[in-house]
Enzyme design. Structure first.
Site, PDB file in Angstrom:
ATOM      1  N   CYS A  23       7.519   5.952   2.030  1.00  0.00           N
ATOM      2  CA  CYS A  23       6.232   6.208   2.480  1.00  0.00           C
ATOM      3  C   CYS A  23       5.305   5.211   1.700  1.00  0.00           C
ATOM      4  CB  CYS A  23       5.566   7.520   2.402  1.00  0.00           C
ATOM      5  SG  CYS A  23       6.671   8.908   3.202  1.00  0.00           S
ATOM      6  N   ALA A  24       5.375   3.960   2.287  1.00  0.00           N
ATOM      7  CA  ALA A  24       5.116   3.011   1.074  1.00  0.00           C
ATOM      8  C   ALA A  24       3.649   2.613   0.910  1.00  0.00           C
ATOM      9  CB  ALA A  24       5.702   1.516   1.513  1.00  0.00           C
ATOM     10  N   GLY A  25       2.675   2.945   1.894  1.00  0.00           N
ATOM     11  CA  GLY A  25       1.431   2.334   1.906  1.00  0.00           C
ATOM     12  C   GLY A  25       0.777   2.948   0.575  1.00  0.00           C
ATOM     13  N   PRO A  26      -0.298   2.287   0.061  1.00  0.00           N
ATOM     14  CA  PRO A  26      -0.698   0.774   0.437  1.00  0.00           C
ATOM     15  C   PRO A  26       0.204  -0.306  -0.249  1.00  0.00           C
ATOM     16  CG  PRO A  26      -2.065   1.621  -1.323  1.00  0.00           C
ATOM     17  CD  PRO A  26      -1.206   2.671  -1.011  1.00  0.00           C
ATOM     18  N   GLY A  27       1.416   0.049  -0.934  1.00  0.00           N
ATOM     19  CA  GLY A  27       2.044  -0.973  -1.417  1.00  0.00           C
ATOM     20  C   GLY A  27       2.165  -1.147  -2.937  1.00  0.00           C
ATOM     21  N   GLY A  28       1.507  -0.425  -3.681  1.00  0.00           N
ATOM     22  CA  GLY A  28       1.443  -0.752  -5.030  1.00  0.00           C
ATOM     23  C   GLY A  28       3.070  -0.650  -5.757  1.00  0.00           C
ATOM     24  N   ASP A  74       7.777   6.920  11.536  1.00  0.00           N
ATOM     25  CA  ASP A  74       7.940   8.269  11.038  1.00  0.00           C
ATOM     26  C   ASP A  74       8.890   8.147   9.950  1.00  0.00           C
ATOM     27  OD1 ASP A  74       8.474  11.051  10.499  1.00  0.00           O
ATOM     28  OD2 ASP A  74       7.218  11.622  12.211  1.00  0.00           O
ATOM     29  N   ASP A 120       7.238   8.521  -1.924  1.00  0.00           N
ATOM     30  CA  ASP A 120       5.809   9.111  -2.557  1.00  0.00           C
ATOM     31  C   ASP A 120       5.091   9.906  -1.408  1.00  0.00           C
ATOM     32  OD1 ASP A 120       3.232   9.100  -3.688  1.00  0.00           O
ATOM     33  OD2 ASP A 120       3.063   6.935  -3.533  1.00  0.00           O
ATOM     34  N   CYS A 139       0.965  12.383  -5.677  1.00  0.00           N
ATOM     35  CA  CYS A 139      -0.085  12.235  -6.636  1.00  0.00           C
ATOM     36  C   CYS A 139      -1.155  13.770  -6.569  1.00  0.00           C
ATOM     37  CB  CYS A 139      -1.119  11.186  -6.104  1.00  0.00           C
ATOM     38  SG  CYS A 139      -2.456  10.723  -7.311  1.00  0.00           S
TER      39      CYS A 139
END
Length: 497
Positions: A304-309, A355, A373, A426
């Site tokens: 679930c990579a967004g936004p990529g940091g 998904d 994440d 988070c």
């Protein structure tokens, strides 16, 4: 928080409802609670640019469900604000939005009416003025005059008299006096804390339970205060591609160096190989890499990579370790941000837009390391997302927890025997953290929870206080008041060989 899954339901009225059950008795308008825009011949009022930007951002959050952290940088650039004015606009917008519920309770008493009876453009100007009067060094006359001018511009001169009277009433007491006044009728300790520290009661209770799980419930007020403080901006120097500056852990530096305090300038000067990233985000990603030695040829996934940091940080680690990295983000716009984030790393990262549950099921036993994440309430980043606390509700948690469990179960299926998965949120909410891990592992005997606390300590160059939870779990929980990071949760899970 990743974009995977449904967006949380926004409580659009949020703190515009009576946050404290108080407010003075309703009375007839003396300044008009229904106002028209200024007439064509009305003389325009001057408003200082930083306040105009802050007000516009607050209005966008109120009317369009905008996100202040996404909207404000562009608004500052468009207005051409100086560094000093940009800092002022940021403090005014973020500070007002963070303490919205408290300011609404104060305004209700000062106005002698329910805030629902105040026109929204007027209410937002009153909120902005109240923050300046009670929580900044802005001179009272300047805060009142500029806020009244905003009301005149956006709601008409008839409303400006009402705003002037309310703000002068606010200025007649100190912040502590107002806090005593609005908490006097609180029906519980949680409600009192909610008004004093500007947190909805359901969040107060969730944070208390999370701290109690570590035997540190007495730290609650320190945590609430930390949520209301502007966080220090930190950078990450992508390992092997840039050199870290300053004694931070382990690839972090403060954003304020040779570029005169502009993190954007630092990022641009380093062509994206130095970027803004919270230290907690760095630590949980690096703990996945450091949990066991990397073998060349490993295949990794950021599910679930967004936004990529975190994706960029993993890509840099994969590059220097001889591993490969795939990424996935279900929201196309956020997938685009992931591609942009990894562009500075000379490693091909395939970014899918599926998904995460479907992608993981379709790739059984493929990956040596997986970062999950998971989408969450974001309660660990309230200091960075000032409006988030007023948009989330307790009703959002069960649906998110179900999504988190589905993602974790599917991701474990995509893990190779002997592989490691990092489950990250988070949020410190127990229903999104330990409960999710326990639920998924309940029926599995092929997965072992590693000591995430030790893994975090191993990648941190400074000592870090991570007590063992009362449950005996091996997870790690970071905190803004204790570690100066977002409240990141990490559980490391290893599939048996």
């Amino acid at each position: 928080m990743s974009g995977q899954g449904r967006q949380n339901r926004d409580d659009r009225r949020g703190p515009q409802r009576r946050a404290d059950g108080q407010g003075g008795p309703r009375r007839e308008s003396t300044g008009g609670t229904s106002h028209r825009a200024p007439s064509r011949g009305a003389r325009p009022r001057d408003v200082q640019p930083a306040r105009r930007v802050a007000y516009d951002v607050i209005r966008a959050v109120s009317t369009s469900d905008a996100y202040a952290n996404l909207l404000l940088p562009g608004a500052i650039r468009e207005a051409g604000l100086s560094s000093a004015d940009a800092a002022l606009a940021t403090e005014l917008a973020y500070g007002t939005l963070r303490r919205l519920g408290t300011y609404d309770a104060i305004i209700a008493q000062a106005a002698g009416r329910d805030i629902a009876d105040i026109d929204p453009p007027v209410l937002d100007a009153l909120r902005l003025g109240t923050h300046q009067i009670l929580a900044t060094r802005v001179a009272t006359h300047a805060a009142v005059n500029e806020s009244v001018n905003l009301v005149a511009l956006h709601a008409g001169r008839g409303a400006s008299g009402f705003a002037n009277a309310v703000l002068r009433s606010v200025a007649a007491r100190t912040q502590d006096e107002w806090l005593d006044a609005v908490t006097a009728a609180a029906r519980s300790d949680d409600e009192r804390l909610g008004l004093r520290f500007a947190h909805p009661v359901w969040i107060i209770r969730a944070l208390r339970r999370a701290l109690a799980a570590e035997g540190r419930e007495e730290e609650l007020e320190a945590l609430l205060a930390a949520d209301n403080a502007a966080p220090e901006v930190t950078l990450v120097a992508l390992p092997g591609l840039a050199e870290p500056q300053g004694p931070r852990r382990p690839y972090a530096a403060t954003a304020f160096g040779s570029a005169g305090g502009d993190p954007g300038a630092v990022v641009a000067a380093n062509k994206g190989r130095v970027r803004v990233q919270d230290e907690g985000s760095q630590l949980v990603a690096l703990a996945l890499v450091g949990a066991q030695p990397v073998t060349a040829g490993e295949r990794w996934l950021d599910l679930c990579a967004g936004p990529g940091g975190k994706t960029a940080l993993l890509a840099a680690e994969a590059l220097r370790s001889g591993a490969t990295l795939d990424a996935n983000e279900v929201v196309p716009a956020r997938a685009g941000l992931v591609r942009k984030a990894v562009a500075s790393v000379p490693l091909h990262v395939d970014v899918a837009e599926e998904d995460g549950r479907v992608l993981a099921v379709d790739r059984p036993g493929v990956y040596d390391r997986i970062l999950l994440d998971a989408p969450c309430t974001g309660l660990g980043a309230l200091r960075r997302r000032p409006e988030a606390r007023w948009r989330k509700t307790a009703a959002d948690v069960p649906e998110l927890a179900a999504l988190q469990e589905g993602l974790l179960a599917a991701a474990l299926g995509a893990l190779k025997p002997g592989g490691i998965l990092a489950y990250v949120t988070c949020s410190p909410h127990l229903a999104e953290t330990a409960a999710v891990v326990q639920s998924v592992l309940r029926d599995r005997d092929d997965v072992q929870e590693l000591d995430a606390r030790e893994a975090v300590r191993a990648v941190s160059e400074q000592p870090i206080d991570l007590p063992e939870p009362s449950s005996g779990s091996g997870h790690a929980q970071l905190w803004p008041h204790r570690h100066g990071t977002d409240a990141m949760f990490l559980s490391l899970l290893r599939k048996q060989p």
